[in-house]
Design an enzyme around this catalytic site. Structure first.
Site: not given
Length: 357
Positions: A190, A223-225, A262, A278, A307
């Site tokens: 990503s 996450a994960p970055g 959050d 994202d 999305k």
């Protein structure tokens, strides 16, 4: 007989033809152009046919590529050439170019981003040199032609459509696709979405001023970055907001503050330079969150993904962008908003917002 271009040829991601059709139909109508969009599902392109005998150059100018969400490339195009004899494809191509009166500095041969399209690459390569030679002899391919480029869009072995592109209103990448190599050390693929977003939305000569090691950023849903990796690579200090684990290599840089919170409710300690997001959630909910950040001026620039649902994707994009623009206007926040479906996106679009005041 003179051949007049009446088609706007638009490349897109296969599967998004109906969405691009809806978009160009709306935007052409708003610009005062009559016509209709045509597309075959899964083909990877759309053709908007202008009504009457008017050349399509005006529509190409009035609805530039940068204003379109689902288009990868935009060309002024001639009627398709179909049923060409396999023993002589050059003659009908050259004759149509000559009849159009077109001249240009370069020639690209392209195919749809589909398996069938990729199978045509060998044909295009075989025809390249003889075609260039024939067009030079007829005076169509020449120097100092205003930077115009002829595109041959092959859809079958005996079918091609000729289009023209112009500087500052086209993609400079074959097929309209910017291909990037995924860094081995990146936590996820990503990462390429944010890298491509910077190439598309931030002029290269402004990177030093707008993407540098004096800046701070937040990555919501980090996450994960994958996106944090791009920010760190630019030297930024990053607040990575996610309850999930972050990549150990990123944490070892000392440039990342991982907060297990959050992303929808977290607030920054001070104004940041960049916000990226994202998060997988409903487009309207993500838009509302970004809207809060921008209205309160918590960041100077933002890149985020929406999305999209399986149906009415163009309508959903309109709804989200319209809401965001209205909220910023009501708050007296002047901003530049752009939205594109990038090559490294999937069932989503990427939005960039830059505050101007």
């Amino acid at each position: 007989m003179i051949v007049i271009p009446q088609h706007l040829l638009l490349y897109c991601r296969p599967g998004f033809e109906s969405d691009l059709c809806a978009e160009i139909q709306d935007k052409a109508g708003q610009a005062g152009w009559d016509g209709h969009a045509e597309a075959e599902a899964g083909s990877g392109y759309v053709c908007f046919v202008v009504a009457g005998d008017e050349a399509v150059n005006g529509l190409h100018r009035d609805v530039p590529l940068a204003s379109l969400v689902f288009a990868r490339q935009s060309l002024v195009a001639l009627p398709p050439l179909t049923g060409m004899a396999r023993e002589d494809r050059l003659t009908p191509i050259v004759e149509q170019v000559v009849a159009s009166g077109w001249n240009f500095e370069s020639l690209w041969q392209e195919t749809p981003d589909t398996n069938d399209g990729k199978a045509l690459s060998g044909l295009a390569k075989a025809l390249a040199r003889p075609l260039e030679s024939a067009l030079k002899k007829r005076g169509a391919l020449r120097r100092k032609a205003g930077g115009r480029r002829l595109h041959l869009w092959w859809t079958a072995g005996d079918s091609v459509q000729l289009g023209m592109s112009f500087p500052n209103n086209r993609s400079e990448h074959p097929g309209g696709i910017l291909r990037l190599r995924s860094p081995r050390e990146a936590p996820s693929r990503s990462t390429l979405k944010l890298e491509e977003a910077w190439h598309v939305f931030v002029p290269r000569d402004e990177w030093e001023a707008r993407l540098n090691d004096s800046m701070q950023a937040a990555d919501l849903g980090a996450a994960p970055g994958g996106w944090t990796y791009q920010l760190v690579r630019k030297g930024m200090y990053v607040y990575a907001i996610d309850n999930g684990p972050m990549d150990k290599g990123l944490m070892a840089t000392g440039q990342v503050d991982h907060l297990r919170e959050d992303g929808f409710v977290w607030e920054p300690p001070n104004r940041l330079d960049w916000l990226v997001c994202d998060i997988v959630d409903k487009p309207v909910r993500v838009t509302e969150m970004i809207e809060r950040w921008l209205v309160r001026r918590w960041c100077r620039e933002a890149v985020f993904n929406l999305k999209l649902p399986m149906k009415q994707r163009w309508a959903e994009v309109q709804r989200c962008l319209g809401r965001l623009a209205a909220s910023l206007e009501e708050a007296n926040v002047t901003a530049e908003i752009r939205c594109r479906q990038l090559y490294h996106d999937r069932e989503e679009v990427t939005v960039h917002v830059r505050l101007l005041n």
